[in-house]
Design a protein around this motif. Sequence first.
Motif, PDB file in Angstrom:
ATOM      1  N   LEU A 248       0.355  -2.506   1.973  1.00 24.84           N
ATOM      2  CA  LEU A 248       1.693  -2.122   2.440  1.00 24.84           C
ATOM      3  C   LEU A 248       2.335  -1.103   1.506  1.00 24.84           C
ATOM      4  O   LEU A 248       2.985  -0.154   1.949  1.00 24.84           O
ATOM      5  CB  LEU A 248       2.581  -3.367   2.546  1.00 24.84           C
ATOM      6  CG  LEU A 248       2.448  -4.187   3.821  1.00 24.84           C
ATOM      7  CD1 LEU A 248       3.351  -5.398   3.754  1.00 24.84           C
ATOM      8  CD2 LEU A 248       2.826  -3.350   5.019  1.00 24.84           C
TER       9      LEU A 248
ATOM     10  N   GLU B 120       9.709  -1.360   8.764  1.00 24.22           N
ATOM     11  CA  GLU B 120       8.295  -1.692   8.613  1.00 24.22           C
ATOM     12  C   GLU B 120       8.069  -2.628   7.432  1.00 24.22           C
ATOM     13  O   GLU B 120       7.312  -3.602   7.523  1.00 24.22           O
ATOM     14  CB  GLU B 120       7.490  -0.404   8.431  1.00 24.22           C
ATOM     15  CG  GLU B 120       6.045  -0.588   8.105  1.00 24.22           C
ATOM     16  CD  GLU B 120       5.740  -0.118   6.709  1.00 24.22           C
ATOM     17  OE1 GLU B 120       5.529   1.074   6.516  1.00 24.22           O
ATOM     18  OE2 GLU B 120       5.733  -0.952   5.798  1.00 24.22           O
TER      19      GLU B 120
ATOM     20  N   GLY C 175       6.607  -6.236   7.920  1.00 25.61           N
ATOM     21  CA  GLY C 175       5.301  -6.376   7.274  1.00 25.61           C
ATOM     22  C   GLY C 175       5.290  -7.491   6.248  1.00 25.61           C
ATOM     23  O   GLY C 175       4.355  -8.300   6.199  1.00 25.61           O
TER      24      GLY C 175
ATOM     25  N   LEU D 167       5.337 -10.814   7.901  1.00 20.83           N
ATOM     26  CA  LEU D 167       3.987 -11.129   8.393  1.00 20.83           C
ATOM     27  C   LEU D 167       3.099 -11.628   7.258  1.00 20.83           C
ATOM     28  O   LEU D 167       2.363 -12.608   7.411  1.00 20.83           O
ATOM     29  CB  LEU D 167       3.362  -9.887   9.023  1.00 20.83           C
ATOM     30  CG  LEU D 167       3.704  -9.595  10.471  1.00 20.83           C
ATOM     31  CD1 LEU D 167       3.147  -8.249  10.870  1.00 20.83           C
ATOM     32  CD2 LEU D 167       3.132 -10.675  11.350  1.00 20.83           C
TER      33      LEU D 167
END
Lengths: 111, 170
Positions: free
Chosen positions: A43, A83, A87, A90
């Motif tokens: 990431l 994002e 992210g 998640l």
Amino acid sequence: MTPLLASMSQTAIPLSWYLAVALILFAIGTIGVLTRRNALVVLMSVEILLNAVNLTFLAFARHHDNMDGHVVTFFVIAVAAAEAAVGLALVLGIFRHNRSVNVDSMTALRN
Amino acid sequence: MLEQILFWLLAGGAILTAAMVVLPPVGRNPLYGALSLILSFFFISGLYVLLVAHVMAVLQVLVYAGAIMVLFIFVIMLLNLSDKELGQSRKTTAQFIGVLAVSAIAVKAIMVVSSATGSKALMAADAGFGTVDGLADLLFRQFLFPFELVSILLLVAVIGAVVLAKRRLT
């Protein structure tokens, strides 16, 4: 490579230098996405990629003396924030599920 | 001349710290990688200042180095991964070929870009270039609809993050 070296004697900074820096940053980010197996580092590499794109947009905005590139960069920063939030949520969910953030261990969708 | 020295310092710093995020010696621990990435964002915001994008430089520090990376460091410390959980970093030939290919493409792209754009120095910018005034004029007139869409995107992202982080995946 010659124009890049020839331009070093000038006082102001040409467009191609900024593009070269952005390309190197993009390459570093791509290598990070391809080789690292920690989802958090992947990431972070995506953030480097987005920054390289931002730098390109701003360099061209300066080159053409047109501020549209600044608006695009503004939107990219907003999308990057969204994002990162999704992210990381998640990654947290995946870590709770199988106690690992290694992207190789994420095989739940493989039949 | 000062501008050139600044450019080399900022560009070198940005590339070095970004490489430290990815390369194993420092980047092995994600926390050191994140701290190095924050430094990289500061260097890149310096490059934005050289490009007369002052608003973007401020936003870079506020949003990227401030908000996003704090979120990253918060998650890294929350997970508190041990060396065992980080796992051995496998070195495969496919990874090596990937690194070689990306480097080759980058070198080729830099050569193409430098020969296509030439060495012409950037012209002096207009008076209103890169100011809050100029950016606001664009954002709230020409790009008003995308601007409003971004606010919806952020709302969706917030709701999605809460839903994802709350649910028990067992």
